[in-house]
Design an enzyme around this catalytic site. Structure first.
Site, short mmCIF file in Angstrom:
data_model
loop_
_atom_site.label_atom_id
_atom_site.label_comp_id
_atom_site.label_asym_id
_atom_site.label_seq_id
_atom_site.Cartn_x
_atom_site.Cartn_y
_atom_site.Cartn_z
N CYS A 166 0.84 -1.22 0.00
CA CYS A 166 0.00 0.00 0.00
C CYS A 166 0.87 1.26 0.00
O CYS A 166 2.08 1.20 0.13
CB CYS A 166 -0.89 0.03 1.22
SG CYS A 166 -1.70 -1.54 1.57
N1 GLN Z 1 -0.84 -6.84 3.72
C1 GLN Z 1 -1.77 -5.78 3.90
C2 GLN Z 1 -3.09 -6.01 3.20
O1 GLN Z 1 -3.26 -6.92 2.46
C3 GLN Z 1 -1.16 -4.44 3.55
C4 GLN Z 1 -1.18 -4.19 2.13
C5 GLN Z 1 -0.06 -3.44 1.58
O2 GLN Z 1 0.80 -2.80 2.11
N2 GLN Z 1 -0.10 -3.67 0.36
O3 GLN Z 1 -3.98 -5.29 3.42
#
Ligand code: GLN
Length: 244
Positions: free
Chosen positions: A2
Site C-alpha cells: 500500500c
Molecule cells: N498486507 C496488507 C493487506 O493486504 C497491507 C497491504 C499493503 O501494504 N499492500 O492489506
C-alpha cells in the site's frame, strides 16, 4: 504494498494531497514509483480519516474500490478541510480479502492507523502474539488481514495506557522477531502527534510552512522532501520531526 500519508499542520483541504498534487495519493495508487518489489498498483481500496474541529473522534471514509473510481471523492476532498489527516491506498496481499473493512485507516477513539507491508507467514506467525489479545478483540477484527491484526496489537497497548511511541516500536520489534522479513511501515496519529516506522518500505517526510507531511512517496518535486532510511522510527508534530 500500500501507500499511505499523514498530515499535521494548519487546516488544508484534503484534495491536494489525495488527488491534485503531481504525485498525490491517487497517482501513487496507479503509478507508484517505489514499491520495492511489493506489487505494482494499489487498486484494492482506499481510505482517509480526518479530525473535524471540536469532534471527539476522527471521521473516516473507506472504500474497497480504487481511489480513482470514487465519483464522490473529489467533492468530499475539496470541501473537507483539516489540520490532521491520514489516508491510504491498498494493494491487497495475496490471499487477503478485498473489502472496505480491510482498507486503512483503522481507528479507535482518536487514533488512526495504517500499515504498508506484509507479515511474513501470516497468520501462523502472528498466532502467539495474537493469543495474548482479549478474545472479544479477535472476534471483532475489522478484516482477516495482517494489517487488521497488527492494529489489534497496537491498539491493545494503547488501550493499556502504553505511550504510543513505545506501543508502535514494541509491536514492530515483536512482529519482526516472530515473522522475520516482514515489511512493517506503520503510521499512527491521534491528530496532534504522528508516529511512523520504516521496515522494508519507502517513506519520505516534508517539513514546511508549519506543517509536517509523512508519505510513502513524495507528493511533489519540492526539495523539502527527505527520504527516511530503513529501520527508523519517526515522531512528528505539526512543527517537529524526529527520526531515530
Ligand atoms: N498486507 C496488507 C493487506 O493486504 C497491507 C497491504 C499493503 O501494504 N499492500 O492489506
Amino acid at each position: 504494498m500500500c501507500r499511505h500519508l499523514g498530515y499535521l499542520g494548519p487546516p488544508v483541504p484534503l484534495k491536494g494531497f489525495l488527488l491534485d498534487l503531481p504525485h498525490a495519493l491517487a497517482t501513487q495508487a496507479w503509478a507508484p514509483r517505489d514499491m520495492r518489489g511489493g506489487g505494482t498498483i494499489n487498486a484494492d481500496g482506499f481510505g482517509a480519516g480526518w479530525y473535524p474541529p471540536g469532534a471527539a473522534a476522527p471521521v473516516r471514509y473507506r472504500s474497497a474500490m480504487p481511489i480513482w473510481t470514487d465519483s464522490a471523492l473529489p467533492a468530499i476532498a475539496a470541501t473537507t478541510t483539516s489540520g490532521a489527516f491520514l489516508a491510504a491506498v491498498r494493494s491487497a496481499t495475496i490471499g487477503m480479502p478485498v473489502t472496505e473493512s480491510a482498507a486503512a485507516p483503522f481507528t479507535d477513539g482518536r487514533w488512526l492507523f495504517s500499515h504498508n507491508g506484509v507479515v511474513r507467514g501470516w497468520p501462523a506467525t502472528l498466532a502467539d502474539l495474537a493469543g495474548d489479545l482479549p478474545t472479544q478483540d479477535l472476534l471483532t477484527l475489522d478484516a482477516p488481514t495482517d494489517s487488521a491484526a497488527l492494529w489489534l496489537l497496537v491498539r491493545a497497548k494503547l488501550r493499556a495506557g502504553e505511550p504510543p511511541v513505545k506501543a508502535v516500536a514494541s509491536v514492530v520489534a515483536d512482529v519482526l522477531a516472530a515473522a522475520p522479513g516482514s515489511r512493517l511501515n506503520l503510521l499512527l496519529t491521534d491528530g496532534t502527534q504522528m508516529i511512523a516506522t520504516t521496515a522494508g518500505h519507502a517513506l519520505s517526510a516534508r517539513v514546511a510552512d508549519g506543517s509536517v507531511v509523512i508519505a510513502s512517496e513524495p507528493l511533489d518535486a519540492s526539495p523539502a522532501w527527505q527520504p527516511i532510511p530503513d529501520g527508523r522510527l519517526v515522531v512528528a508534530t505539526a512543527s517537529t520531526l524526529e527520526i531515530s
